[in-house]
Design a protein around this motif. Sequence first.
Motif, PDB file in Angstrom:
ATOM      1  N   ILE A 188       0.865  -1.182   0.000  1.00  0.00           N
ATOM      2  CA  ILE A 188       0.000   0.000   0.000  1.00  0.00           C
ATOM      3  C   ILE A 188       0.898   1.227   0.000  1.00  0.00           C
ATOM      4  O   ILE A 188       1.852   1.314   0.778  1.00  0.00           O
ATOM      5  CB  ILE A 188      -1.016   0.004   1.167  1.00  0.00           C
ATOM      6  N   LEU A 189       0.590   2.097  -0.930  1.00  0.00           N
ATOM      7  CA  LEU A 189       1.290   3.375  -1.054  1.00  0.00           C
ATOM      8  C   LEU A 189       1.498   3.994   0.316  1.00  0.00           C
ATOM      9  O   LEU A 189       0.565   4.044   1.123  1.00  0.00           O
ATOM     10  CB  LEU A 189       0.400   4.292  -1.913  1.00  0.00           C
ATOM     11  N   PHE A 190       2.688   4.496   0.596  1.00  0.00           N
ATOM     12  CA  PHE A 190       2.915   5.190   1.859  1.00  0.00           C
ATOM     13  C   PHE A 190       2.536   6.659   1.705  1.00  0.00           C
ATOM     14  O   PHE A 190       3.162   7.402   0.944  1.00  0.00           O
ATOM     15  CB  PHE A 190       4.368   5.068   2.323  1.00  0.00           C
ATOM     16  N   ALA A 191       1.506   7.056   2.409  1.00  0.00           N
ATOM     17  CA  ALA A 191       1.012   8.444   2.393  1.00  0.00           C
ATOM     18  C   ALA A 191       0.061   8.574   3.575  1.00  0.00           C
ATOM     19  O   ALA A 191       0.149   7.781   4.511  1.00  0.00           O
ATOM     20  CB  ALA A 191       0.301   8.743   1.077  1.00  0.00           C
ATOM     21  N   ASP A 192      -0.837   9.557   3.560  1.00  0.00           N
ATOM     22  CA  ASP A 192      -1.796   9.681   4.653  1.00  0.00           C
ATOM     23  C   ASP A 192      -3.092  10.270   4.141  1.00  0.00           C
ATOM     24  O   ASP A 192      -3.095  11.022   3.161  1.00  0.00           O
ATOM     25  CB  ASP A 192      -1.235  10.562   5.772  1.00  0.00           C
ATOM     26  N   ILE A 193      -4.195   9.942   4.818  1.00  0.00           N
ATOM     27  CA  ILE A 193      -5.493  10.460   4.363  1.00  0.00           C
ATOM     28  C   ILE A 193      -5.587  11.976   4.537  1.00  0.00           C
ATOM     29  O   ILE A 193      -6.429  12.604   3.908  1.00  0.00           O
ATOM     30  CB  ILE A 193      -6.684   9.778   5.082  1.00  0.00           C
ATOM     31  N   LEU A 194      -4.744  12.565   5.384  1.00  0.00           N
ATOM     32  CA  LEU A 194      -4.867  13.999   5.647  1.00  0.00           C
ATOM     33  C   LEU A 194      -4.092  14.862   4.650  1.00  0.00           C
ATOM     34  O   LEU A 194      -4.077  16.087   4.755  1.00  0.00           O
ATOM     35  CB  LEU A 194      -4.444  14.300   7.090  1.00  0.00           C
ATOM     36  N   LEU A 195      -3.471  14.233   3.652  1.00  0.00           N
ATOM     37  CA  LEU A 195      -2.802  15.017   2.611  1.00  0.00           C
ATOM     38  C   LEU A 195      -3.824  15.715   1.725  1.00  0.00           C
ATOM     39  O   LEU A 195      -3.533  16.775   1.161  1.00  0.00           O
ATOM     40  CB  LEU A 195      -1.886  14.132   1.748  1.00  0.00           C
ATOM     41  N   VAL A 196      -5.032  15.155   1.597  1.00  0.00           N
ATOM     42  CA  VAL A 196      -6.067  15.788   0.764  1.00  0.00           C
ATOM     43  C   VAL A 196      -6.517  17.126   1.365  1.00  0.00           C
ATOM     44  O   VAL A 196      -6.529  18.139   0.662  1.00  0.00           O
ATOM     45  CB  VAL A 196      -7.239  14.820   0.469  1.00  0.00           C
ATOM     46  N   PRO A 197      -6.869  17.179   2.666  1.00  0.00           N
ATOM     47  CA  PRO A 197      -7.170  18.500   3.223  1.00  0.00           C
ATOM     48  C   PRO A 197      -6.007  19.484   3.065  1.00  0.00           C
ATOM     49  O   PRO A 197      -6.219  20.659   2.766  1.00  0.00           O
ATOM     50  CB  PRO A 197      -7.451  18.236   4.706  1.00  0.00           C
ATOM     51  N   GLN A 198      -4.791  18.995   3.247  1.00  0.00           N
ATOM     52  CA  GLN A 198      -3.641  19.884   3.084  1.00  0.00           C
ATOM     53  C   GLN A 198      -3.589  20.415   1.645  1.00  0.00           C
ATOM     54  O   GLN A 198      -3.345  21.600   1.416  1.00  0.00           O
ATOM     55  CB  GLN A 198      -2.351  19.132   3.422  1.00  0.00           C
ATOM     56  N   ASP A 207     -18.918  17.648  -0.258  1.00  0.00           N
ATOM     57  CA  ASP A 207     -18.820  17.679  -1.727  1.00  0.00           C
ATOM     58  C   ASP A 207     -17.396  17.997  -2.185  1.00  0.00           C
ATOM     59  O   ASP A 207     -16.875  17.367  -3.093  1.00  0.00           O
ATOM     60  CB  ASP A 207     -19.714  18.797  -2.293  1.00  0.00           C
ATOM     61  N   ARG A 208     -16.808  19.017  -1.555  1.00  0.00           N
ATOM     62  CA  ARG A 208     -15.462  19.434  -1.959  1.00  0.00           C
ATOM     63  C   ARG A 208     -14.470  18.294  -1.731  1.00  0.00           C
ATOM     64  O   ARG A 208     -13.630  17.994  -2.572  1.00  0.00           O
ATOM     65  CB  ARG A 208     -15.025  20.675  -1.180  1.00  0.00           C
ATOM     66  N   ILE A 209     -14.588  17.637  -0.582  1.00  0.00           N
ATOM     67  CA  ILE A 209     -13.667  16.530  -0.297  1.00  0.00           C
ATOM     68  C   ILE A 209     -13.915  15.388  -1.286  1.00  0.00           C
ATOM     69  O   ILE A 209     -12.962  14.756  -1.776  1.00  0.00           O
ATOM     70  CB  ILE A 209     -13.832  16.028   1.159  1.00  0.00           C
ATOM     71  N   THR A 210     -15.183  15.123  -1.590  1.00  0.00           N
ATOM     72  CA  THR A 210     -15.517  14.042  -2.528  1.00  0.00           C
ATOM     73  C   THR A 210     -14.877  14.311  -3.889  1.00  0.00           C
ATOM     74  O   THR A 210     -14.239  13.427  -4.490  1.00  0.00           O
ATOM     75  CB  THR A 210     -17.051  13.906  -2.666  1.00  0.00           C
ATOM     76  N   GLU A 211     -15.013  15.554  -4.360  1.00  0.00           N
ATOM     77  CA  GLU A 211     -14.431  15.903  -5.671  1.00  0.00           C
ATOM     78  C   GLU A 211     -12.908  15.794  -5.643  1.00  0.00           C
ATOM     79  O   GLU A 211     -12.287  15.298  -6.587  1.00  0.00           O
ATOM     80  CB  GLU A 211     -14.830  17.335  -6.060  1.00  0.00           C
ATOM     81  N   ALA A 212     -12.299  16.242  -4.544  1.00  0.00           N
ATOM     82  CA  ALA A 212     -10.841  16.179  -4.427  1.00  0.00           C
ATOM     83  C   ALA A 212     -10.371  14.719  -4.388  1.00  0.00           C
ATOM     84  O   ALA A 212      -9.328  14.364  -4.958  1.00  0.00           O
ATOM     85  CB  ALA A 212     -10.376  16.922  -3.173  1.00  0.00           C
ATOM     86  N   THR A 213     -11.157  13.876  -3.741  1.00  0.00           N
ATOM     87  CA  THR A 213     -10.804  12.463  -3.623  1.00  0.00           C
ATOM     88  C   THR A 213     -10.858  11.773  -4.984  1.00  0.00           C
ATOM     89  O   THR A 213     -10.013  10.923  -5.294  1.00  0.00           O
ATOM     90  CB  THR A 213     -11.752  11.772  -2.609  1.00  0.00           C
ATOM     91  N   ILE A 214     -11.849  12.156  -5.791  1.00  0.00           N
ATOM     92  CA  ILE A 214     -11.927  11.604  -7.149  1.00  0.00           C
ATOM     93  C   ILE A 214     -10.676  12.002  -7.945  1.00  0.00           C
ATOM     94  O   ILE A 214     -10.028  11.163  -8.574  1.00  0.00           O
ATOM     95  CB  ILE A 214     -13.218  12.087  -7.862  1.00  0.00           C
ATOM     96  N   GLU A 215     -10.302  13.281  -7.859  1.00  0.00           N
ATOM     97  CA  GLU A 215      -9.091  13.761  -8.557  1.00  0.00           C
ATOM     98  C   GLU A 215      -7.859  12.967  -8.115  1.00  0.00           C
ATOM     99  O   GLU A 215      -7.042  12.527  -8.922  1.00  0.00           O
ATOM    100  CB  GLU A 215      -8.836  15.244  -8.232  1.00  0.00           C
ATOM    101  N   TYR A 216      -7.747  12.809  -6.805  1.00  0.00           N
ATOM    102  CA  TYR A 216      -6.559  12.185  -6.211  1.00  0.00           C
ATOM    103  C   TYR A 216      -6.454  10.705  -6.590  1.00  0.00           C
ATOM    104  O   TYR A 216      -5.396  10.233  -7.033  1.00  0.00           O
ATOM    105  CB  TYR A 216      -6.668  12.353  -4.694  1.00  0.00           C
ATOM    106  N   LEU A 217      -7.568   9.976  -6.456  1.00  0.00           N
ATOM    107  CA  LEU A 217      -7.512   8.541  -6.761  1.00  0.00           C
ATOM    108  C   LEU A 217      -7.360   8.302  -8.263  1.00  0.00           C
ATOM    109  O   LEU A 217      -6.641   7.387  -8.684  1.00  0.00           O
ATOM    110  CB  LEU A 217      -8.756   7.836  -6.211  1.00  0.00           C
ATOM    111  N   ASP A 218      -8.011   9.132  -9.064  1.00  0.00           N
ATOM    112  CA  ASP A 218      -7.850   9.018 -10.514  1.00  0.00           C
ATOM    113  C   ASP A 218      -6.369   9.185 -10.879  1.00  0.00           C
ATOM    114  O   ASP A 218      -5.826   8.402 -11.668  1.00  0.00           O
ATOM    115  CB  ASP A 218      -8.709  10.073 -11.206  1.00  0.00           C
ATOM    116  N   ALA A 219      -5.712  10.169 -10.272  1.00  0.00           N
ATOM    117  CA  ALA A 219      -4.290  10.409 -10.582  1.00  0.00           C
ATOM    118  C   ALA A 219      -3.411   9.265 -10.066  1.00  0.00           C
ATOM    119  O   ALA A 219      -2.415   8.903 -10.711  1.00  0.00           O
ATOM    120  CB  ALA A 219      -3.840  11.742  -9.989  1.00  0.00           C
TER     121      ALA A 219
END
Length: 346
Positions: free
Chosen positions: A72-82, A182-194
């Motif tokens: 599993i990729l090493f990162a954190d769930i809180l990078l999206v809010p950042q 909504d904003r987090i959902t959209e950001a999560t789609i961007e992030y996982l797609d990438a």
Amino acid sequence: MTPPTKTLLRALAGETLPTPPIWLMRQAGRYLPEYRAVREKAGGFLDLCYNPDLATEVTLQPIRRFGFDAAILFADILLVPQALGAKLAFEAGEGPRLSTVIRKEDLAVLKPASAVHETLSPIYETVRRLRSELPSHVALIGFAGAPWTVATYMIAGRGTPDQAPARRMIVEAPELFAALLDRITEATIEYLDAQIEAGAEAVKIFDSWAGPLNFEDFETCCIAPFNRIAAALKERHPNVPIIGFPRGAGARSAAFVKATDADAIAIDQSVDPAWAAENLQGKCAVQGNLDPLLLVTGGARLESQARRILRALRNGPHVFNLGHGITPDADPDNVARLVEIVRSAE
Ligand SMILES: Cc1c2[nH]c(c1CCC(=O)O)Cc1[nH]c(c(CCC(=O)O)c1C)Cc1[nH]c(c(CCC(=O)O)c1C)Cc1[nH]c(c(C)c1CCC(=O)O)C2
């Protein structure tokens, strides 16, 4: 399309295997001396996440030591809010601290979802490196926090025992809450797609705080955002499996698998694996669910509980894992023993 050959991807595609693939949540972490050494070199935890060289190295450490079937990729769930513009810091021994979103003005200063890549591009570089460095039988899992769980940290500015600040906002400021989700959902789609574009072969969505949601909010805050993310990802990447982890959902796990397109559901250690076999495995693969405490204590109970999980879930698609992340006090020898037990199951 040629069928997948990596055992994790076969299980996620619905195949029942004689030996389930195994990986563990937080398999890279402080219980490993080699992780602590790299972490020290990196400086802080966030420096480690954003350093593709070192993040690749710590992702590979547990693969080398234990021979897991997935990384599993090493990162954190809180990078999206950042990446959305929240201030984030990890204080030693204190857990995360974030700037809070409690007023309309706090949301107004957040960046649009499409801007997250500016901050998150080093993470995609880690994914690319991992895909070229991982052994050919080891699958690479990308991940993100589920919008609800990420929102609980953005609203409270820290981890909370009962997620009360976010649960209050659902009731007291429903429009602000919905806009943030909504904003987090959209950001999560961007992030996982990438992440998928960069080479992630499966993705997992961590809803660590789904448990305290009431039955109505479980639908709107856990199931609905998961479905939005899954629909967007499946449209672009129909063959990349998605693992949902509505931790603490208990019997609502059955509603989750019924109402979503998840290829697998991860279950925590409170769920009886025999119940999961009967109520979840017919719909999708099941991942789980050994108590992480048993990697601290080891011994006969580690073996008996692992075998019970293996037996209960052996007639359907199963990915062996823990019910939650490995803790820093886990004994690496117990992890090695667990891998042996799973691989020697008949
Ligand atoms: C809620 C949550 C977070 N992060 C995560 C969640 C959801 C899963 C869960 O419920 O555990 C997810 C996460 N965090 C981390 C990963 C990496 C991949 C993995 O090995 O599973 C993943 C998938 C690394 C990490 N994330 C963190 C560490 C420890 C950092 C360190 O001190 O080295 C690691 C290895 C820090 C972190 N990150 C977070 C907290 C609350 C903390 C502090 C608590 C702690 O120190 O254990 C937020």
